[in-house]
Design a protein around this motif. Sequence first.
Motif, PDB file in Angstrom:
ATOM      1  N   LEU A 125       0.865  -1.176   0.000  1.00 45.33           N
ATOM      2  CA  LEU A 125       0.000   0.000   0.000  1.00 45.33           C
ATOM      3  C   LEU A 125       0.904   1.229   0.000  1.00 45.33           C
ATOM      4  O   LEU A 125       1.817   1.335   0.824  1.00 45.33           O
ATOM      5  N   VAL A 126       0.651   2.151  -0.933  1.00 43.94           N
ATOM      6  CA  VAL A 126       1.498   3.327  -1.109  1.00 43.94           C
ATOM      7  C   VAL A 126       0.670   4.576  -0.838  1.00 43.94           C
ATOM      8  O   VAL A 126      -0.446   4.710  -1.356  1.00 43.94           O
TER       9      VAL A 126
ATOM     10  N   ALA B  22      -4.423  10.825   7.384  1.00 41.92           N
ATOM     11  CA  ALA B  22      -4.437   9.899   6.253  1.00 41.92           C
ATOM     12  C   ALA B  22      -3.159   9.061   6.220  1.00 41.92           C
ATOM     13  O   ALA B  22      -3.191   7.850   5.942  1.00 41.92           O
ATOM     14  N   ARG B  23      -2.039   9.686   6.520  1.00 37.87           N
ATOM     15  CA  ARG B  23      -0.752   8.991   6.527  1.00 37.87           C
ATOM     16  C   ARG B  23      -0.760   7.867   7.558  1.00 37.87           C
ATOM     17  O   ARG B  23      -0.271   6.755   7.299  1.00 37.87           O
ATOM     18  N   GLU B  24      -1.300   8.139   8.724  1.00 39.81           N
ATOM     19  CA  GLU B  24      -1.393   7.117   9.766  1.00 39.81           C
ATOM     20  C   GLU B  24      -2.418   6.047   9.398  1.00 39.81           C
ATOM     21  O   GLU B  24      -2.210   4.854   9.647  1.00 39.81           O
ATOM     22  N   HIS B  25      -3.529   6.469   8.804  1.00 39.80           N
ATOM     23  CA  HIS B  25      -4.585   5.522   8.440  1.00 39.80           C
ATOM     24  C   HIS B  25      -4.070   4.495   7.429  1.00 39.80           C
ATOM     25  O   HIS B  25      -4.369   3.300   7.535  1.00 39.80           O
ATOM     26  N   VAL B  26      -3.294   4.961   6.462  1.00 42.21           N
ATOM     27  CA  VAL B  26      -2.779   4.061   5.427  1.00 42.21           C
ATOM     28  C   VAL B  26      -1.821   3.034   6.024  1.00 42.21           C
ATOM     29  O   VAL B  26      -1.886   1.844   5.701  1.00 42.21           O
ATOM     30  N   VAL B  27      -0.933   3.468   6.921  1.00 35.00           N
ATOM     31  CA  VAL B  27       0.010   2.508   7.494  1.00 35.00           C
ATOM     32  C   VAL B  27      -0.707   1.514   8.406  1.00 35.00           C
ATOM     33  O   VAL B  27      -0.331   0.330   8.476  1.00 35.00           O
TER      34      VAL B  27
ATOM     35  N   GLU C  70      -1.095  -7.038   6.666  1.00 34.71           N
ATOM     36  CA  GLU C  70       0.247  -7.636   6.584  1.00 34.71           C
ATOM     37  C   GLU C  70       0.851  -7.476   5.192  1.00 34.71           C
ATOM     38  O   GLU C  70       1.408  -8.407   4.605  1.00 34.71           O
ATOM     39  N   VAL C  71       0.716  -6.251   4.647  1.00 32.25           N
ATOM     40  CA  VAL C  71       1.388  -5.907   3.400  1.00 32.25           C
ATOM     41  C   VAL C  71       2.311  -4.720   3.681  1.00 32.25           C
ATOM     42  O   VAL C  71       2.181  -4.036   4.698  1.00 32.25           O
ATOM     43  N   ASP C  72       3.253  -4.471   2.792  1.00 32.76           N
ATOM     44  CA  ASP C  72       4.188  -3.371   2.979  1.00 32.76           C
ATOM     45  C   ASP C  72       3.470  -2.026   2.875  1.00 32.76           C
ATOM     46  O   ASP C  72       2.512  -1.869   2.100  1.00 32.76           O
ATOM     47  N   ALA C  73       3.963  -1.060   3.641  1.00 34.43           N
ATOM     48  CA  ALA C  73       3.471   0.312   3.586  1.00 34.43           C
ATOM     49  C   ALA C  73       4.611   1.201   3.104  1.00 34.43           C
ATOM     50  O   ALA C  73       5.693   1.212   3.707  1.00 34.43           O
ATOM     51  N   ILE C  74       4.379   1.932   2.024  1.00 38.51           N
ATOM     52  CA  ILE C  74       5.405   2.794   1.440  1.00 38.51           C
ATOM     53  C   ILE C  74       4.918   4.231   1.497  1.00 38.51           C
ATOM     54  O   ILE C  74       3.822   4.551   1.024  1.00 38.51           O
TER      55      ILE C  74
END
Length: 293
Positions: free
Chosen positions: A154-155, A179-184, A191-195
């Motif tokens: 998820l980017v 939004a930045r916190e919500h995405v991570v 359990e997917v990468d957060a970029i």
Amino acid sequence: MARRSLLFSPGDSPDLMRKAPDAGADVICFDLEDAVAPGRKDEARAAVREVLADPDFDPDAEVCVRLTAESPAADLDGVLGEGGEDGDRPEEGTDEVRLDAVMLPKVEAADRVERVAELCAERGRDLAVFALVETAAGVLAAQSIAAADATDALVFGAEDLAADVGATRSDEGTEVLYAREHVVLAASAAEVDAIDTVYTDFSDEAGLREDAAFARRLGYDGKLAIHPAQVAPINEAFTPDSADVEWAEAVLDARDEAEREGRAVFQVDGEMIDAPLIAQAERILDRAPEADR
């Protein structure tokens, strides 16, 4: 694999694409979206395919292509060849195209990720999908997008999000912090990468280092780069230093000893260690290529 840094390179610039691996990014992403003018999309698709099909182009980095939001099928046709029925091989030579992942921009629903995975399968490829969340609707749907079977990372895109909601960008970034916190959080739950998003001033190394360090503290696994000079600071920010690695190894060694002795409680250097700290130690060593574990 590590995804500390993802470097964009314009899809209509073959020289820059061939040089992109030299920056040392974990992921290099050839961009057919923002970096290419509307009238040059076909030219860019052909240029990307030419580079990816070159047998001399075999970087250690993960290789990704950012598709356009409007025409991902046409992008894949240009890069991989047209899809066949029932997943038949589309055309001779497609196997020789070096491609590991695709990035899909402006994702607002999980079915868009699944659809692009289907388009890849129709062209004989099982590729990782990087879902770029950069609109209000995308942020609100981040949990379902991250949980989609095809999503591998998820980017977060702060610049487009700010434009979408009418926010004014600031150095502090408080206007996109939720939004930045919500995405991570959504990425972690699935359990997917957060970029993390780009840092637009590529001449400001100190600002980049501070922003990357903050993204790491939020829980991100890596960060986007728009210039080769940004890669090394980003990699450094997302690589545990020797003190962190030493602490993590000590924690896990003490855990193993406590388990052998049947003890549930233990300490390291006077600090009581519980499950969250053990998880933190494991995460540090997962990110540290030089670690023993």
